[in-house]
Design a protein around this motif. Structure first.
Motif, mmCIF file in Angstrom:
data_model
loop_
_atom_site.group_PDB
_atom_site.id
_atom_site.type_symbol
_atom_site.label_atom_id
_atom_site.label_comp_id
_atom_site.label_asym_id
_atom_site.label_seq_id
_atom_site.Cartn_x
_atom_site.Cartn_y
_atom_site.Cartn_z
ATOM 1 N N GLY A 125 0.827 -1.211 0.000
ATOM 2 C CA GLY A 125 0.000 0.000 0.000
ATOM 3 C C GLY A 125 0.855 1.253 0.000
ATOM 4 N N VAL A 126 0.533 2.204 0.901
ATOM 5 C CA VAL A 126 1.309 3.468 0.957
ATOM 6 C C VAL A 126 2.750 3.223 1.377
ATOM 7 C CG1 VAL A 126 0.768 5.881 1.410
ATOM 8 C CG2 VAL A 126 -0.641 4.112 2.440
ATOM 9 N N SER B 269 10.420 -0.838 8.323
ATOM 10 C CA SER B 269 10.383 0.578 8.724
ATOM 11 C C SER B 269 9.123 0.761 9.566
ATOM 12 C CB SER B 269 10.353 1.471 7.485
ATOM 13 O OG SER B 269 10.285 2.823 7.867
ATOM 14 N N ASP C 58 -5.263 -7.326 -3.557
ATOM 15 C CA ASP C 58 -6.108 -8.172 -2.708
ATOM 16 C C ASP C 58 -7.273 -8.760 -3.519
ATOM 17 O OD1 ASP C 58 -4.380 -6.921 -0.972
ATOM 18 O OD2 ASP C 58 -5.907 -6.200 0.421
ATOM 19 N N ARG D 66 -4.751 -2.909 -2.226
ATOM 20 C CA ARG D 66 -6.082 -3.521 -2.162
ATOM 21 C C ARG D 66 -6.646 -3.789 -3.555
ATOM 22 N NH1 ARG D 66 -8.386 0.332 2.549
ATOM 23 N NH2 ARG D 66 -6.369 0.250 3.579
ATOM 24 N N ASN E 96 6.167 2.460 11.849
ATOM 25 C CA ASN E 96 5.368 3.693 11.798
ATOM 26 C C ASN E 96 4.576 3.842 13.099
ATOM 27 O OD1 ASN E 96 3.966 1.375 10.997
ATOM 28 N ND2 ASN E 96 2.353 2.583 10.053
HETATM 29 P P1 NAD Z 1 -3.400 -1.928 3.099
HETATM 30 O O1 NAD Z 1 -4.148 -2.296 4.286
HETATM 31 O O2 NAD Z 1 -4.140 -1.623 1.835
HETATM 32 O O3 NAD Z 1 -2.322 -3.087 2.805
HETATM 33 C C1 NAD Z 1 -1.363 -2.970 1.773
HETATM 34 C C2 NAD Z 1 -0.883 -4.335 1.387
HETATM 35 O O4 NAD Z 1 -0.224 -4.934 2.483
HETATM 36 C C3 NAD Z 1 -1.976 -5.306 0.995
HETATM 37 O O5 NAD Z 1 -2.392 -5.126 -0.325
HETATM 38 C C4 NAD Z 1 -1.272 -6.647 1.221
HETATM 39 O O6 NAD Z 1 -0.484 -7.018 0.129
HETATM 40 C C5 NAD Z 1 -0.407 -6.347 2.428
HETATM 41 N N1 NAD Z 1 -1.102 -6.825 3.623
HETATM 42 C C6 NAD Z 1 -2.094 -6.195 4.306
HETATM 43 N N2 NAD Z 1 -2.535 -6.988 5.321
HETATM 44 C C7 NAD Z 1 -1.802 -8.116 5.256
HETATM 45 C C8 NAD Z 1 -1.784 -9.329 6.018
HETATM 46 N N3 NAD Z 1 -2.611 -9.511 7.038
HETATM 47 N N4 NAD Z 1 -0.902 -10.294 5.651
HETATM 48 C C9 NAD Z 1 -0.042 -10.113 4.617
HETATM 49 N N5 NAD Z 1 -0.022 -8.999 3.863
HETATM 50 C C10 NAD Z 1 -0.879 -8.030 4.172
HETATM 51 O O7 NAD Z 1 -2.442 -0.722 3.410
HETATM 52 P P2 NAD Z 1 -2.684 0.830 3.102
HETATM 53 O O8 NAD Z 1 -4.074 1.233 3.441
HETATM 54 O O9 NAD Z 1 -2.138 1.248 1.813
HETATM 55 O O10 NAD Z 1 -1.675 1.425 4.155
HETATM 56 C C11 NAD Z 1 -2.108 1.754 5.385
HETATM 57 C C12 NAD Z 1 -1.179 1.137 6.407
HETATM 58 O O11 NAD Z 1 0.192 1.279 6.068
HETATM 59 C C13 NAD Z 1 -1.396 1.824 7.729
HETATM 60 O O12 NAD Z 1 -1.366 0.840 8.726
HETATM 61 C C14 NAD Z 1 -0.193 2.731 7.789
HETATM 62 O O13 NAD Z 1 0.107 3.067 9.108
HETATM 63 C C15 NAD Z 1 0.863 1.871 7.144
HETATM 64 N N6 NAD Z 1 2.020 2.644 6.653
HETATM 65 C C16 NAD Z 1 3.237 2.200 7.046
HETATM 66 C C17 NAD Z 1 4.360 2.911 6.700
HETATM 67 C C18 NAD Z 1 5.688 2.463 7.201
HETATM 68 O O14 NAD Z 1 6.629 3.219 7.175
HETATM 69 N N7 NAD Z 1 5.791 1.246 7.680
HETATM 70 C C19 NAD Z 1 4.251 4.044 5.908
HETATM 71 C C20 NAD Z 1 2.999 4.443 5.472
HETATM 72 C C21 NAD Z 1 1.878 3.720 5.865
#
Ligand code: NAD
Ligand code: FES
Length: 278
Positions: free
Chosen positions: A107-108, A210, A157, A134, A212
């Motif tokens: 995702g992001v 990384s 997804d 998604r 968050n």
């Molecule tokens: P999302 O929920 O759409 O998930 C993105 C992808 O992650 C999914 O398409 C899938 O491939 C994978 N994923 C999600 N759940 C999973 C699971 N249970 N098992 C395996 N793979 C899985 O994400 P989004 O809405 O684009 O992003 C939002 C999330 O990302 C928030 O929780 C946000 O805090 C986090 N985020 C993290 C960082 C970071 O630095 N780690 C940066 C920005 C956003």
């Protein structure tokens, strides 16, 4: 004050901002972030510096519009001013010649993965990228990631683009096929990073994530971003944001991420009401 030199809607609720910030553009490195205060009254939020153009003195951030502060940021347009941008903050990514690096963006999280993968590629690593979202509409930085990758996989997804499922499956296939993997970088939702780390731990593959966690001051003073790494407290803003995924206490991180859920919802409801958006 920091001027927005460009604003691009990447998909629903995900916006790329280019911001004039020459000093940050000059000194930042992959993995680092900025704290942004959109207007005088708003709180600060951290965003990874997705890219920087030293010649133009511009940095790029990608914003997912989820709470009050990101709603306020989303209302700003090209040539508007952001009240404050502080950075670069956090430790830079350890960019080394590892060999074959699998770069996973969920995702992001792909916005955070991109500058790291770009730097890894520059010094000669083989980049195997997996980006997931998604659905096809929510996939970001596809072309940018494709351009720096030696191998490239997409998952959605709902199966609307690439392979149906989550980013874990291509990783599993790569591991099972016996492909040489020297390191995995995984950035996205905590649950995704946890699952990737659980999988790679079984195969003893070094994995960097990384984190968050919730940040307030971003300088190691307030303690809000505290995580447990190998049982020891660390601050994501100054000790991270990157850590060994095999050492992260994921349950602790996920509980702490929801600590202000109620207050965040109340704040957003109030803001949307004030703006007549509800
Ligand atoms: P999302 O929920 O759409 O998930 C993105 C992808 O992650 C999914 O398409 C899938 O491939 C994978 N994923 C999600 N759940 C999973 C699971 N249970 N098992 C395996 N793979 C899985 O994400 P989004 O809405 O684009 O992003 C939002 C999330 O990302 C928030 O929780 C946000 O805090 C986090 N985020 C993290 C960082 C970071 O630095 N780690 C940066 C920005 C956003
Ligand atoms: Fe305050 Fe990290 S955000 S210590």
């Amino acid at each position: 004050m920091f001027i927005i030199s460009d604003k691009k809607i990447l998909c629903e609720n995900i916006i790329k901002f280019d911001i004039i910030a020459p000093d940050i553009a000059k000194s930042r490195a992959a993995g680092q972030f900025v704290l942004v205060i959109p207007t005088k009254e708003s709180e600060r939020v951290p965003f990874t510096i997705m890219d920087a153009d030293i010649n133009k003195g511009v940095i790029s951030i990608i914003v997912q519009v989820i709470g009050t502060t990101t709603q306020k940021l989303a209302k700003l347009n090209k040539n508007d001013c952001i009240y404050a941008v502080a950075g670069p903050l956090g430790k830079q990514t350890e960019i080394e010649n590892y060999g074959a690096a699998v770069c996973i963006g969920g995702g992001v999280g792909t916005a955070v993965m991109y500058p790291i993968a770009k730097e890894l590629k520059k010094i000669g690593n083989k980049i195997i990228s997996i980006i997931g979202s998604r659905n096809a509409d929510m996939l970001i930085l596809e072309q940018e990631m494709r351009d720096i990758s030696d191998e490239f996989y997409i998952t959605t997804d709902d199966g609307s683009k690439g392979t149906k499922g989550v980013v874990l499956e291509p990783l599993m296939n790569l591991i099972k096929s016996g492909k040489k993997i020297d390191i995995v970088f995984a950035i996205g939702p905590a649950i995704m990073m946890m699952k990737v780390s659980e999988l790679t731990k079984q195969y003893n593959i070094k994995t960097i994530v990384s984190l968050n966690s919730i940040m307030i001051d971003g300088t190691g003073m307030c303690g809000s971003c505290r995580v447990l790494i190998d049982g020891k407290p660390k601050f994501v803003c100054v000790d991270g944001p990157e850590f060994d995924g095999h050492l992260v206490d994921w349950q602790n991180l996920m509980i702490r991420q929801t600590a202000f859920k109620h207050q965040e919802k109340c704040s957003l409801d109030k803001y949307l009401e004030t703006m007549n958006l509800k």
